[in-house]
Enzyme design. Structure first.
Site, mmCIF file in Angstrom:
data_model
loop_
_atom_site.group_PDB
_atom_site.id
_atom_site.type_symbol
_atom_site.label_atom_id
_atom_site.label_comp_id
_atom_site.label_asym_id
_atom_site.label_seq_id
_atom_site.Cartn_x
_atom_site.Cartn_y
_atom_site.Cartn_z
ATOM 1 N N ASP A 66 0.837 -1.204 0.000
ATOM 2 C CA ASP A 66 0.000 0.000 0.000
ATOM 3 C C ASP A 66 0.870 1.250 0.000
ATOM 4 O OD1 ASP A 66 -2.363 1.383 -0.015
ATOM 5 O OD2 ASP A 66 -2.766 1.146 2.131
ATOM 6 N N ASN B 195 -10.844 -2.625 -5.673
ATOM 7 C CA ASN B 195 -10.095 -1.627 -6.443
ATOM 8 C C ASN B 195 -10.718 -1.340 -7.814
ATOM 9 O OD1 ASN B 195 -6.861 -2.735 -5.158
ATOM 10 N ND2 ASN B 195 -8.061 -0.968 -4.516
#
Ligand code: IPE
Ligand code: IPE
Ligand code: MG
Length: 249
Positions: free
Chosen positions: A23, A71
């Protein structure tokens, strides 16, 4: 002090399976005034570095969370650029993985992946299936709840068709219907970028995983930062519900 691959490799408490939530690519780019995609490009380089670092440290399974089921709800241009990067990277890197004796495995909902990339990935999985140095597991269009639902659905269908009875469903059978059926549970889950959450990653498999949170954005999470996480893990005591006395006996 610098940590070397052998320091991990020679430690009998080293993790067998490390799973990373990579991330912070977007913030890495933003910090430099660059478009988000530059962060994803840079993240690919870090993945390469960590695959090598893992193999050298004796880590047998490395799972990387590259793109989640959720996502897909990002802006369309970011999603399509990530899919192009996936195709480009898979095309370029699979030969190298094979030369290095690394097995490739994909988890997640394959049906979501654009056909061209899916074909290259399928070929990569087939090409590398007998490799033995380590397994690189790539989580693509992966969501743990989605994975668990697919498993539950397949068991329900078998029960309906009379192939199994509901009371035969135990942890082993359930686990065998998950995308991770042939790999052990993660020992260590690392998340970069200073966020403290699991974001739908390996919920079933993480039952007894250890967690490590790194402040660096993923592109800055290099070998040394990674080895620091692995070293930290080697000093932990895993109890699996037992007492400390039982575990150290
Ligand atoms: C991780 O980086 C890569 C993906 C989730 C595709 P992010 O893109 O989430 O980066 P941040 O969190 O916005 O900085
Ligand atoms: C988690 O990162 C998913 C991946 C690393 C692929 P996100 O950036 O999507 O997670 P949230 O939305 O911040 O929880
Ligand atoms: Mg993020």
């Amino acid at each position: 002090m610098e940590i070397h691959a052998d320091d991990i490799k020679n430690n009998r408490n080293r993790p067998e399976h490390v799973a990373i939530i990579l991330d912070g690519n977007g913030r890495w780019a933003k910090q430099r005034g660059l478009p988000r995609m530059m962060g994803h490009n840079e993240g690919v380089k870090t993945v390469r570095e960590l695959v090598t670092a893992s193999a050298e440290a004796g880590v047998r399974y490395l799972t990387i969370y590259v793109f989640s089921k959720q996502n897909w709800s990002r802006p369309q241009d970011e999603v399509s650029s990530i899919m192009s990067l996936l195709l480009k990277t898979a095309t370029k890197e699979i030969g190298e993985l094979h030369r290095n004796n690394v097995r490739l495995k994909i988890i997640g909902d394959k049906n979501d992946i654009p056909a061209e990339a899916r074909k290259v990935l399928d070929q990569g999985v087939e090409l590398t299936k007998d490799n033995t140095l380590m397994t690189l597991v790539v989580a693509l269009s992966y969501g743990s709840r989605d994975e668990i639902l697919r498993a539950a659905r397949s068991l329900a269908q078998d029960a309906r068709d009379g192939k199994l009875s509901p009371d035969e469903i135990d942890e082993t059978l359930f686990g065998s219907r998950l995308d991770t059926c042939d790999i052990p549970d993660p020992d260590l889950i690392i998340r970069t970028s200073g966020e403290y959450r699991i974001s739908n990653y390996l919920l079933w498999q993480a039952a007894y995983a250890e967690f490590y949170f790194a402040k660096e954005y993923f592109p800055d999470f290099h070998r040394q930062e990674y080895y620091r996480a692995l070293m930290d893990y080697t000093g932990r005591e895993r109890r699996f519900g037992k007492t400390s006395e039982q575990v150290t006996a």
